[in-house]
Design a protein around this motif. Sequence first.
Motif, PDB file in Angstrom:
ATOM      1  N   THR A 161       0.489  -1.424  -0.056  1.00 36.59           N
ATOM      2  CA  THR A 161       0.289   0.275  -0.442  1.00 36.59           C
ATOM      3  C   THR A 161       0.917   1.451  -0.128  1.00 36.59           C
ATOM      4  O   THR A 161      -0.074   2.597  -0.542  1.00 36.59           O
ATOM      5  CB  THR A 161      -0.408  -0.177   1.017  1.00 36.59           C
ATOM      6  N   GLY A 162       2.112   1.256  -0.181  1.00 39.26           N
ATOM      7  CA  GLY A 162       3.206   2.250   0.301  1.00 39.26           C
ATOM      8  C   GLY A 162       2.888   2.733   1.655  1.00 39.26           C
ATOM      9  O   GLY A 162       3.381   4.358   1.791  1.00 39.26           O
ATOM     10  N   SER A 163       2.459   2.467   2.652  1.00 35.89           N
ATOM     11  CA  SER A 163       2.150   3.122   3.900  1.00 35.89           C
ATOM     12  C   SER A 163       3.677   2.880   4.996  1.00 35.89           C
ATOM     13  O   SER A 163       4.668   2.414   4.162  1.00 35.89           O
ATOM     14  CB  SER A 163       0.892   2.573   4.655  1.00 35.89           C
ATOM     15  N   VAL A 164       3.987   3.544   5.943  1.00 37.28           N
ATOM     16  CA  VAL A 164       5.067   3.395   6.709  1.00 37.28           C
ATOM     17  C   VAL A 164       4.587   3.297   8.465  1.00 37.28           C
ATOM     18  O   VAL A 164       5.359   3.298   8.908  1.00 37.28           O
ATOM     19  CB  VAL A 164       5.440   5.057   6.845  1.00 37.28           C
ATOM     20  N   ILE A 165       3.336   3.110   7.892  1.00 36.38           N
ATOM     21  CA  ILE A 165       2.932   2.697   9.894  1.00 36.38           C
ATOM     22  C   ILE A 165       1.948   1.237   9.665  1.00 36.38           C
ATOM     23  O   ILE A 165       1.802   1.106   8.990  1.00 36.38           O
ATOM     24  CB  ILE A 165       2.266   4.027  10.262  1.00 36.38           C
ATOM     25  N   GLY A 166       2.353   0.644  10.533  1.00 41.77           N
ATOM     26  CA  GLY A 166       1.097  -1.072  10.504  1.00 41.77           C
ATOM     27  C   GLY A 166       1.236  -1.782  11.991  1.00 41.77           C
ATOM     28  O   GLY A 166       2.194  -1.767  12.632  1.00 41.77           O
ATOM     29  N   PHE A 167      -0.209  -2.264  12.660  1.00 44.40           N
ATOM     30  CA  PHE A 167       0.118  -2.641  13.999  1.00 44.40           C
ATOM     31  C   PHE A 167      -1.482  -3.846  13.067  1.00 44.40           C
ATOM     32  O   PHE A 167      -2.244  -3.468  12.580  1.00 44.40           O
ATOM     33  CB  PHE A 167      -1.140  -0.935  14.468  1.00 44.40           C
ATOM     34  N   PHE A 168      -1.410  -4.909  14.629  1.00 42.34           N
ATOM     35  CA  PHE A 168      -2.145  -5.846  14.466  1.00 42.34           C
ATOM     36  C   PHE A 168      -2.969  -5.682  16.096  1.00 42.34           C
ATOM     37  O   PHE A 168      -2.051  -5.673  17.206  1.00 42.34           O
ATOM     38  CB  PHE A 168      -1.006  -6.899  14.003  1.00 42.34           C
ATOM     39  N   HIS A 169      -3.834  -5.801  16.306  1.00 45.11           N
ATOM     40  CA  HIS A 169      -4.393  -6.615  17.504  1.00 45.11           C
ATOM     41  C   HIS A 169      -5.561  -7.488  17.455  1.00 45.11           C
ATOM     42  O   HIS A 169      -6.428  -7.376  16.453  1.00 45.11           O
ATOM     43  CB  HIS A 169      -5.425  -4.776  18.017  1.00 45.11           C
ATOM     44  N   PHE A 170      -5.525  -8.144  18.306  1.00 48.87           N
ATOM     45  CA  PHE A 170      -6.128  -9.180  18.660  1.00 48.87           C
ATOM     46  C   PHE A 170      -8.011  -9.048  19.312  1.00 48.87           C
ATOM     47  O   PHE A 170      -7.567  -7.842  20.395  1.00 48.87           O
ATOM     48  CB  PHE A 170      -5.639 -10.757  19.313  1.00 48.87           C
ATOM     49  N   VAL A 171      -8.678  -9.238  18.790  1.00 49.89           N
ATOM     50  CA  VAL A 171      -9.934  -8.561  19.372  1.00 49.89           C
ATOM     51  C   VAL A 171     -10.523 -10.293  20.653  1.00 49.89           C
ATOM     52  O   VAL A 171     -10.545 -10.738  20.409  1.00 49.89           O
ATOM     53  CB  VAL A 171     -11.322  -8.187  18.721  1.00 49.89           C
ATOM     54  N   GLU A 172     -10.524  -9.361  21.841  1.00 49.66           N
ATOM     55  CA  GLU A 172     -11.584 -10.826  22.801  1.00 49.66           C
ATOM     56  C   GLU A 172     -13.073 -10.941  22.234  1.00 49.66           C
ATOM     57  O   GLU A 172     -12.998 -10.423  21.998  1.00 49.66           O
ATOM     58  CB  GLU A 172     -11.286 -10.208  23.818  1.00 49.66           C
ATOM     59  N   ASP A 173     -12.701 -12.409  23.205  1.00 44.79           N
ATOM     60  CA  ASP A 173     -13.790 -12.664  22.494  1.00 44.79           C
ATOM     61  C   ASP A 173     -15.365 -12.232  23.070  1.00 44.79           C
ATOM     62  O   ASP A 173     -16.261 -12.308  22.540  1.00 44.79           O
ATOM     63  CB  ASP A 173     -14.233 -14.435  23.096  1.00 44.79           C
ATOM     64  N   ASP A 174     -15.321 -10.990  24.115  1.00 41.45           N
ATOM     65  CA  ASP A 174     -15.933 -10.576  24.818  1.00 41.45           C
ATOM     66  C   ASP A 174     -16.450  -9.147  23.585  1.00 41.45           C
ATOM     67  O   ASP A 174     -17.828  -8.898  23.739  1.00 41.45           O
ATOM     68  CB  ASP A 174     -15.819 -10.673  25.950  1.00 41.45           C
TER      69      ASP A 174
END
Length: 804
Positions: free
Chosen positions: A425-438
């Motif tokens: 995408t040509g981006s310079v920032i990236g992050f990954f989060h897990f969402v809890e089951d609740d």
Amino acid sequence: MKTERSGVSEKANASDSGRYAETKKLSSRIPAQGSFRWQIILVFVVGFFVLIAAFTAYQVRTESAYLYRDSTDETITLAESIAASSRSWVLANDVAGLQEVVHSLQGHTGLYYAMVISPSGRVLAHSDATKVGQFVSDDQSLALIKAPPRNQIMIDDASRIDIAVPILVENRLIGWARAAQGRKEIVGYLHNMMLSSALFVLMAVALSLLAALYIANRLGYRIGHLVQVAEAIQAGNYAARANISGADEIARLANSFNHMLDVLARDEAQLRAASLYTRSLIEASLDPLVTISAAGKITDVNQATEQVTGSSRAELIGTDFSSYFTEPEQARAGYLQAFQKGPVTDYPLALRHRDGHVTDVLYNASVYRNAAGEVLGVFAAARDVTERKMNEAVNASRLHLVRFSLTHTLDELLEETLNEAEKLTGSVIGFFHFVEDDQISLTLQNWSTRTKAVFCKAEGMGLHYRIDEAGVWVDCVRQGKAVIHNDYASLPNRKGMPEGHATVIRELVVPVFRGTKISAILGVGNKPANYNEEDVSTVSMLADLAFEIAERKKAEDKIIELNLDLERRVTERTAQLADANKELEAFSYSVSHDLRTPLRAIDGFSLMLLEDYADQLDDEGKRLLNVVRNNTSRMAHLIDDILHFSRVGRIEISFVETDMEQMVRDVLDELAPIIAGRKIQINLSVLPKALCDRAMMHQVIENLLSNAIKFTGKKDDARIDIGGRIEGNQAIYYVKDNGAGFDMQYANKLFGVFQRLHGIDEFEGTGIGLAIVKRIINRHGGTVWAEGEVGKGATIYFSIPIPS
């Protein structure tokens, strides 16, 4: 007869070559411009002069060669005549007779001199009597003394020809006859001939000049009129026509010229209509189309080309086509390839819009021609492959991540996923989060490599965030879809960033669904241009793939944990089994020792009773004691077979190449005592060699042959066949007999320990022999099976793998 050509012909050739060169130079100086009339005169006169001069030179050269050749042939004949007439006089050593022969030639026209010379060079006769008796001293004559006995040309020039002919008697040289003739008359004749030829050439050229003047004046006027009409048409007067009467070629040319102008007038209207039709076809294409002249200039484009370049049709026409590509030299190379090698297919290039945007395209180009087949230029069509290249890049990233996951941890995989999302995408920032089951909170799982190294130093890895308290970056969870914030600073609900967090300019965040719940989110930020739906599709695919791999890796981690536990249990069970085997082995030896002692006592005491109390025992008592002794002997054999059977599973196998035929012969020799006295037909076929443990395989062959001999004991015509063959990667062997056989429904019991299909009273044995065979063959990686029929015999097969 060998003669040398005179230099006159060579001089004539040289003269002609020089004349041809001068003519060529003159022709090259004929002007290619100016009055057509004078061009006709000049070409006509020069061509006629060259033709006549060449013909005259050829005549002189031919006559010269003919005269000199005749002179040479005549002199040779004269010398041969002298040789023939002098042979008897030379043998008689009669100088006077030789002198008469020479003097008889004095009246010959053109004779220069005649003579007869001895092999030593002494003049025996000469037309000049004063030279008789002298020895020759000139270089040519001295060379003649050493020359081989064949005709020799002594002198051959414009003034004379001198020929020497050998005088031979029975192939023995006894002298030389020489004759020479002058050529002054030939030289004079040729000189006069050349003067006459030159005069002839001058007269012919003069006549050709008069003829050329007439023809030029005749043609010049008419052709000049045609030129005037052509110039008028070139100036734009398409109504001009040639007015030349007559039925000759120029008149017919003028009529054809006028007809051509009439056709062109009609075709012009048709071409105008065809041009409009062609324009409509070009504009119908959604792909950029362009026509390029042979000089590399754009001659026409369609609207798609205007859109992809940002320039109008008027601005594009007449410009260099290569200037609109990111790599002009590569574009020119493809253009030239269409001329040199034919149509160009899927040629990769990149078009640059005037605003800087670049479009990846594949060009297809071919030359186009006029009605005469002449190449006018190149027609090129471009296909936008930006989407296709993006799909290829996305697929490459997917494959990379799948392979990456095989050798890296979950955190490393997520970081690499963010790196790929940034790259695509040509981006310079990236992050990954897990969402809890609740669906109430989420956990920061990872950042991209560049984010951690350059843009974001804030703490938070593994921390939990409540969704209702987070900023706009979790809008994708609240809304249940991907969100794009191309103007992050203008968002009213944004919240402040923690210390060390990168400044966000624009961002794209996508959710990962599993069922109806969102399981994770992946975000990228600070792309130089605005994010679009194409970016959404790319990032969503990577996010879904990463979470799918993450789920699989979690499952793999669980499997690894279970496998480790299973390996631990197997190790424990293996150790327990090894201990049990050791105990069983010790028990086997103990039983063997403990059983043998009472068996030996029973057998010994029974023998003592039979020997010491024979007179006190009746026949039944003796029979019963013999039964006891036979059973103790059978029990001893049974103990030995059990021990042997247990050892087979422990002995280390030593594989060697074994000659199976020889092994069968050896075993038969060993079994000869038990075969003695019986009528048994044994047939041994060719057996393939085997890679096996020789001692174990010897035991297999011995057990099978012993069984075959035993179970044919009640047959008067016993027969045993031993054979083998190769099938695939297996060597198969068999032992077949026509003995007692067995019922195939009990075949599964045949190779079991203590399994007997015949009673002990029918055939002796312990029932372990075939079990030992099966264990040995199994340890070799092979198989054993049997076929049989009651009363008709049995066949035991076994196979051994052949190493590749």
